[in-house]
Design a protein around this motif. Structure first.
Motif, short mmCIF file in Angstrom:
data_model
loop_
_atom_site.label_atom_id
_atom_site.label_comp_id
_atom_site.label_asym_id
_atom_site.label_seq_id
_atom_site.Cartn_x
_atom_site.Cartn_y
_atom_site.Cartn_z
N VAL A 23 58.68 -24.94 -32.21
CA VAL A 23 57.44 -25.39 -32.82
C VAL A 23 57.76 -26.43 -33.89
CG1 VAL A 23 55.38 -24.74 -34.09
CG2 VAL A 23 56.33 -23.19 -32.39
N ALA A 24 57.10 -27.56 -33.80
CA ALA A 24 57.31 -28.64 -34.75
C ALA A 24 56.15 -28.70 -35.74
CB ALA A 24 57.43 -29.96 -34.01
N SER A 25 56.49 -28.86 -36.98
CA SER A 25 55.47 -28.99 -38.01
C SER A 25 55.02 -30.44 -38.09
CB SER A 25 56.02 -28.54 -39.36
OG SER A 25 57.06 -29.40 -39.80
N GLY A 26 53.99 -30.67 -38.86
CA GLY A 26 53.51 -32.02 -39.05
C GLY A 26 52.47 -32.45 -38.03
N ARG A 27 52.04 -33.67 -38.18
CA ARG A 27 50.98 -34.21 -37.32
C ARG A 27 51.46 -35.37 -36.46
NH1 ARG A 27 46.17 -34.52 -41.91
NH2 ARG A 27 46.22 -32.30 -42.48
N THR A 28 52.76 -35.55 -36.40
CA THR A 28 53.31 -36.67 -35.65
C THR A 28 54.22 -36.23 -34.52
OG1 THR A 28 55.13 -36.90 -37.26
CG2 THR A 28 53.15 -38.22 -37.62
N PHE A 29 53.93 -35.08 -33.94
CA PHE A 29 54.75 -34.54 -32.87
C PHE A 29 54.91 -35.54 -31.73
CE2 PHE A 29 55.05 -31.66 -29.05
CZ PHE A 29 56.36 -31.29 -29.27
N PHE A 68 67.38 -25.36 -15.53
CA PHE A 68 66.60 -25.43 -16.75
C PHE A 68 65.48 -26.45 -16.60
CE2 PHE A 68 70.05 -24.03 -20.02
CZ PHE A 68 70.32 -22.91 -19.25
N SER A 69 64.43 -26.24 -17.36
CA SER A 69 63.31 -27.17 -17.35
C SER A 69 62.75 -27.32 -18.76
CB SER A 69 62.22 -26.68 -16.40
OG SER A 69 61.11 -27.56 -16.40
N ILE A 70 62.65 -28.54 -19.22
CA ILE A 70 62.10 -28.81 -20.53
C ILE A 70 60.67 -29.31 -20.38
CG2 ILE A 70 62.98 -31.19 -20.58
CD1 ILE A 70 63.44 -30.85 -23.60
N SER A 71 59.81 -28.89 -21.29
CA SER A 71 58.42 -29.32 -21.26
C SER A 71 57.88 -29.32 -22.68
CB SER A 71 57.58 -28.40 -20.37
OG SER A 71 57.58 -27.07 -20.86
N ARG A 72 56.73 -29.91 -22.87
CA ARG A 72 56.12 -29.91 -24.20
C ARG A 72 54.62 -29.78 -24.09
NH1 ARG A 72 58.18 -35.26 -26.88
NH2 ARG A 72 56.92 -34.51 -28.65
N ASP A 73 54.06 -29.15 -25.09
CA ASP A 73 52.63 -28.96 -25.20
C ASP A 73 52.19 -29.70 -26.45
OD1 ASP A 73 50.01 -28.03 -25.74
OD2 ASP A 73 50.41 -26.13 -24.73
N MET A 74 51.56 -30.83 -26.27
CA MET A 74 51.18 -31.66 -27.40
C MET A 74 50.18 -30.96 -28.32
SD MET A 74 53.17 -33.99 -26.45
CE MET A 74 52.90 -35.17 -27.78
N ALA A 75 49.27 -30.21 -27.74
CA ALA A 75 48.26 -29.52 -28.53
C ALA A 75 48.86 -28.45 -29.42
CB ALA A 75 47.20 -28.92 -27.63
N LYS A 76 49.97 -27.88 -28.99
CA LYS A 76 50.62 -26.81 -29.75
C LYS A 76 51.82 -27.29 -30.54
CE LYS A 76 49.29 -23.02 -26.69
NZ LYS A 76 49.79 -21.88 -25.88
N ASN A 77 52.12 -28.56 -30.47
CA ASN A 77 53.30 -29.11 -31.15
C ASN A 77 54.55 -28.32 -30.79
OD1 ASN A 77 51.60 -30.95 -32.40
ND2 ASN A 77 52.32 -30.51 -34.47
N THR A 78 54.68 -28.01 -29.53
CA THR A 78 55.75 -27.14 -29.08
C THR A 78 56.49 -27.73 -27.89
OG1 THR A 78 54.54 -25.18 -29.83
CG2 THR A 78 56.33 -24.83 -28.26
N VAL A 79 57.79 -27.57 -27.91
CA VAL A 79 58.62 -27.95 -26.78
C VAL A 79 59.28 -26.67 -26.26
CG1 VAL A 79 60.62 -28.48 -28.23
CG2 VAL A 79 60.45 -29.46 -25.94
N TYR A 80 59.41 -26.58 -24.95
CA TYR A 80 59.96 -25.39 -24.33
C TYR A 80 61.21 -25.72 -23.53
CZ TYR A 80 55.18 -23.78 -25.18
OH TYR A 80 53.98 -23.46 -25.76
N LEU A 81 62.01 -24.69 -23.35
CA LEU A 81 63.14 -24.79 -22.45
C LEU A 81 63.13 -23.55 -21.58
CD1 LEU A 81 65.65 -26.45 -21.64
CD2 LEU A 81 66.98 -24.94 -23.12
#
Length: 125
Positions: A23-29, A68-81
């Motif tokens: 999870v990334a903080s801030g508003r510039t993910f 492995f698969s990397i993905s991101r959810d912009m709405a949640k400011n989250t990147v997954y592995l």
């Protein structure tokens, strides 16, 4: 400036799966290219996967490609592995990292400016 917090690590038997979150903080993910790195005991930290700012492009180290698969959810400011078919050699501390640089297929650690605290992944045989 961005702060990263990883989670989802744990112990699993060979052949199993785990999904790590960062999870990334801030508003510039969306301004950050995101990556995952890992460091096994006695080894150098190595790059695992990268995803572009918009999430449209990904790349993987040969050792994890296809598993492995990397993905991101912009709405949640989250990147997954998502890690599948894990083996003992995947045992390591996994780190989430961010850079304002655009996507690079095979990035180096030095290209990433922000790092999470790491989450332990242990795979038993």
């Amino acid at each position: 400036q961005v702060q990263l917090v990883e989670s989802g690590g744990g112990s699993v038997q060979a052949g199993g799966s785990l999904r790590l979150s960062c999870v990334a903080s801030g508003r510039t993910f969306s301004s950050y290219t995101m990556g995952w790195f890992r460091q096994a005991p006695g080894k150098e930290r190595e790059w695992v996967a990268t995803i572009s700012r918009g999430g449209s492009v990904t790349s993987y180290a040969d050792s994890v490609k296809g598993r492995f698969s990397i993905s991101r959810d912009m709405a949640k400011n989250t990147v997954y592995l998502q890690m599948n078919r894990l083996n003992p050699e995947d045992t390591a501390v996994y780190y989430c990292a961010a850079t304002r640089r655009p996507y690079a297929q095979q990035p180096k650690q030095s290209e990433y400016d922000y790092w999470g605290q790491g989450t332990q992944v242990t795979v038993s045989s």
